[in-house]
Design an enzyme around this catalytic site. Structure first.
Site, mmCIF file in Angstrom:
data_model
loop_
_atom_site.group_PDB
_atom_site.id
_atom_site.type_symbol
_atom_site.label_atom_id
_atom_site.label_comp_id
_atom_site.label_asym_id
_atom_site.label_seq_id
_atom_site.Cartn_x
_atom_site.Cartn_y
_atom_site.Cartn_z
ATOM 1 N N GLU A 60 -27.219 6.253 8.247
ATOM 2 C CA GLU A 60 -26.765 5.488 7.081
ATOM 3 C C GLU A 60 -26.610 3.996 7.368
ATOM 4 O O GLU A 60 -26.590 3.197 6.458
ATOM 5 C CB GLU A 60 -25.490 6.076 6.493
ATOM 6 N N LYS A 92 -24.045 8.912 10.864
ATOM 7 C CA LYS A 92 -23.664 7.516 11.154
ATOM 8 C C LYS A 92 -24.916 6.693 11.452
ATOM 9 O O LYS A 92 -25.101 5.603 10.925
ATOM 10 C CB LYS A 92 -22.700 7.466 12.338
ATOM 11 N N LYS A 117 -19.295 3.049 -1.220
ATOM 12 C CA LYS A 117 -18.170 3.542 -0.422
ATOM 13 C C LYS A 117 -17.611 4.824 -1.028
ATOM 14 O O LYS A 117 -17.201 5.716 -0.326
ATOM 15 C CB LYS A 117 -17.058 2.481 -0.338
ATOM 16 N N TRP A 145 0.912 -1.156 0.000
ATOM 17 C CA TRP A 145 0.000 0.000 0.000
ATOM 18 C C TRP A 145 0.950 1.204 0.000
ATOM 19 O O TRP A 145 1.539 1.540 1.035
ATOM 20 C CB TRP A 145 -0.873 -0.057 1.251
HETATM 21 C C1 AGP Z 1 -19.693 8.607 5.345
HETATM 22 O O1 AGP Z 1 -19.961 7.637 6.341
HETATM 23 C C2 AGP Z 1 -20.341 8.260 4.020
HETATM 24 N N1 AGP Z 1 -19.948 6.990 3.582
HETATM 25 C C3 AGP Z 1 -20.226 9.356 2.985
HETATM 26 O O2 AGP Z 1 -20.914 10.473 3.474
HETATM 27 C C4 AGP Z 1 -18.783 9.825 2.617
HETATM 28 O O3 AGP Z 1 -18.205 10.508 3.701
HETATM 29 C C5 AGP Z 1 -18.880 10.790 1.423
HETATM 30 O O4 AGP Z 1 -19.408 10.080 0.325
HETATM 31 C C6 AGP Z 1 -17.525 11.400 1.027
HETATM 32 O O5 AGP Z 1 -16.646 10.398 0.634
HETATM 33 P P1 AGP Z 1 -15.072 10.759 0.487
HETATM 34 O O6 AGP Z 1 -14.591 11.121 1.851
HETATM 35 O O7 AGP Z 1 -14.435 9.524 -0.040
HETATM 36 O O8 AGP Z 1 -14.966 11.923 -0.459
#
Ligand code: AGP
Length: 610
Positions: free
Chosen positions: A490, A487, A605, A74
């Protein structure tokens, strides 16, 4: 985070290593390689990209042997490439490494001055050169490793093969994980249990400071500081392979919540100059002219990362006295924002691939802003778009709900604000010393929060039938209220809203009744009394209250129905500490409700589309 496998036994080490590395793929990587001992010296095979590419390389150019080491990389220092892929070799010494050699620059300069040729951009290759020199001096491989480590600062799990020894590997651990599988006439070292569990369930968890030597039917563990033999009894691990990938945790999200102390440590360690009471951000290459002409800092992100922006805004104004703003990427990109050469844009993104944030950054660049990205993925789109990147070292975040990425982003914005304050003269050396000392305490304070996980689960069980919840916080803790609500939403699918505590009476209080629990962020210190008043307003309307409160607060229990205890900390660090019980609360609520915690419905994600 890299993956390591080292094997010595009766079988051909190549399939053992490849299968082991496959079980470590969840740790994230961008290149892979292995080395096998042979009479003519160790044979290496390395490939960029996925493990499949390494398998093809091995098929194209077969090798075999009963002693070998393998690695999935990584990238931290040096782009993903075959040249930078591990293992690295020098003078009969072959090494694989997981971690960061903090003093790699000075060591490399000293070795180059002594005539050592380097073939990669990595910090790891330095270890091969140091071990080589020490082995030439002392003739004992384990002792050579011990001596080399005296010069290395940073984190490592290191496994070393030497051309002189067909029957043994040596290794060391400092802050990066390493486990030892004790099999029938074989020993296997690996970064994590999943890589071993198909060969043996008898496992020793290597500890910081351990030096290890393994042979086919024996192993030795000594403390590298005292030289004392360490007698560790192997544990019989009963985990299923699936559980093993989660380190024994039920979900990746829970594992990642518990990884936060390590992730914070890895993110801040190489950035703090303790003696100078300063922060090292030179690699961001922000021109001096941009700093002198700076009129505004504009934070931009989406979702959880936007909540980190809100904390960044508070910290930048508080510490550096520079006007700062925080905005959601999808809003910023379409409003023809007032941005120019006098603006420093700070984009925050775990994935570095969020479409709305990328578009906002492009908009800001068109208007002449200098763009810095805070990101968790090396060489992702946003770092490649930006003028400079401050990387968090949370390691791959598998759970869709962001946890360790968020708190390492908070650590990064804190470092940035202190750094800016030192340059603006608004933070003197003495104040910086206090701020940085407090930051270095965060991992241990987080450990204290994590101790309450079971108690928080009991509170979650009590409120798991709630259909709506309110999260209240003031000032620096308002973004934490937003994050706690996100949190919960979602992953448990319970509707939740984060609100500035002072705003509650301007509307949301109409929601309050015995069916709507409220979480109030009320640690001792700034705005405590005001928030306590809000708690009483909720209680007066029969609303249940869960308070996030200081473990030294003697009063809160008489106001709140339930309390999530947090240790006292510097107010400016309270978001990093107070968010942990909210992460655990959301996790336990979702787990008790049986939702798909790691892959919640409708979510991705990384949101790479508008
Ligand atoms: C956070 O728990 C979510 N999965 C989502 O809001 C995420 O933070 C958002 O999509 C931004 O993603 P990034 O930090 O990869 O830009």
């Amino acid at each position: 985070m890299c993956g390591i496998v080292g094997y010595v036994g009766n079988d051909n080490s190549v399939p053992v290593i490849l299968n082991g590395l496959e079980k470590l793929e969840y740790r994230g990587y961008d290149s892979a390689g292995l080395a096998v001992w042979s009479e003519q010296g160790a044979m290496l095979r390395r490939a960029v990209g996925k493990l499949e590419n390494l398998r093809r390389e091995v098929e194209r150019n077969p090798l075999a042997g009963t002693l070998g080491i393998g690695h999935t990389r990584w990238a931290t220092h040096g782009r993903p490439s075959e040249m930078n892929a591990h293992p690295h070799r020098y003078g009969g010494v072959t090494v694989v490494h997981n971690g960061i050699i903090e003093n790699h620059r000075e060591l490399r300069h000293a070795l180059e001055a002594a005539g050592h040729p380097f073939s990669s951009e990595t910090d790891t290759e330095i270890a091969a050169h140091l071990i080589h020199d020490e082995f030439e001096a002392c003739g004992d491989l384990l002792e050579a490793l011990r001596r080399a480590l005296l010069r290395i600062e940073g984190s490592y799990a290191l496994v070393v093969l030497h051309d002189k020894y067909p029957d043994r590997l040596v290794a060391a651990r400092q802050m990066s994980p390493l486990v030892l599988g004790v099999g029938q006439n074989e020993r296997i070292l690996a970064s994590d249990v999943p890589a071993l569990i198909s060969r043996t369930r008898n496992i020793i968890f290597i500890e910081d400071g351990d030096l290890i030597e393994i042979r086919q039917d024996s192993h030795r563990i000594v403390n590298r500081h005292t030289g004392e033999e360490q007698h560790r009894v192997p544990k019989n691990i009963t985990w299923t392979p699936a559980m093993a990938e989660k380190g024994g945790f039920k979900h990746f999200m829970l594992k990642e919540i518990f990884e936060q102390p390590r992730a914070i440590g890895d993110t801040i360690r190489s950035r703090i100059l303790v003696e100078e009471a300063d922060v090292v951000l030179d690699d961001l290459k922000i021109p001096e002219a941009r700093l002198t002409g700076l009129r505004k800092v504009q934070f931009i992100a989406c979702g959880t990362s936007y909540h980190a922006c809100l904390v960044g805004k508070y910290l930048m104004e508080n510490l550096a006295q520079v006007p700062a703003d925080a905005e959601i990427g999808s809003e910023f990109r379409y409003r023809d924002p007032l941005v120019s050469e006098d603006t420093l844009v700070v984009a925050i993104s775990q994935s570095g691939e969020t479409a709305d944030t990328i578009a906002a950054v492009n908009e800001a660049k068109k208007k002449g802003a200098w763009v810095l990205t805070i990101c968790n993925v090396l060489d992702a789109s946003l770092p490649r778009l930006s003028h400079g990147t401050l990387y968090t070292h949370a390691g791959p975040e598998i759970g869709v709900a962001s946890t360790k990425a968020f708190t390492t982003q908070l650590a990064a914005v804190y470092l940035l604000a202190v750094w800016m304050g030192r340059r603006k003269g608004t933070v003197d050396r003495a104040r910086a010393q206090v701020l940085l000392d407090s930051l270095m305490q965060v991992p241990s304070l987080m450990e204290k929060c994590l101790e309450h996980s079971e108690a928080i689960r009991e509170t979650a069980r009590h409120y798991m039938d709630a259909r709506n919840m309110l999260f209240l916080g003031r000032n620096l803790l308002y973004p934490v209220a937003l994050e706690g609500a996100l949190k919960l939403k979602e992953i448990s699918y319970i509707h939740a809203e984060g609100y500035p505590a002072g705003e509650m009476k301007h509307g949301p209080i109409a929601l309050i009744d015995e069916h709507v629990p409220t979480v109030a962020l009320a640690p001792l210190g700034f705005c405590y009394d005001k928030t306590l008043s809000n708690v009483q307003e909720v209680k007066a309307r029969r609303g249940p209250v869960i308070a996030v409160a200081s473990d030294t607060d003697p009063h809160i229990a008489q106001y709140a129905d339930r309390v999530f205890l947090v240790p006292q900390c510097d107010y400016l660090l309270s978001p990093m500490i107070c968010v942990v019980p909210l992460q655990l609360f959301a996790y336990h609520m979702a787990d008790l409700k049986g939702t798909d915690v790691d892959q919640p419905r409708n979510l991705a994600k990384s949101v790479t589309v508008e």
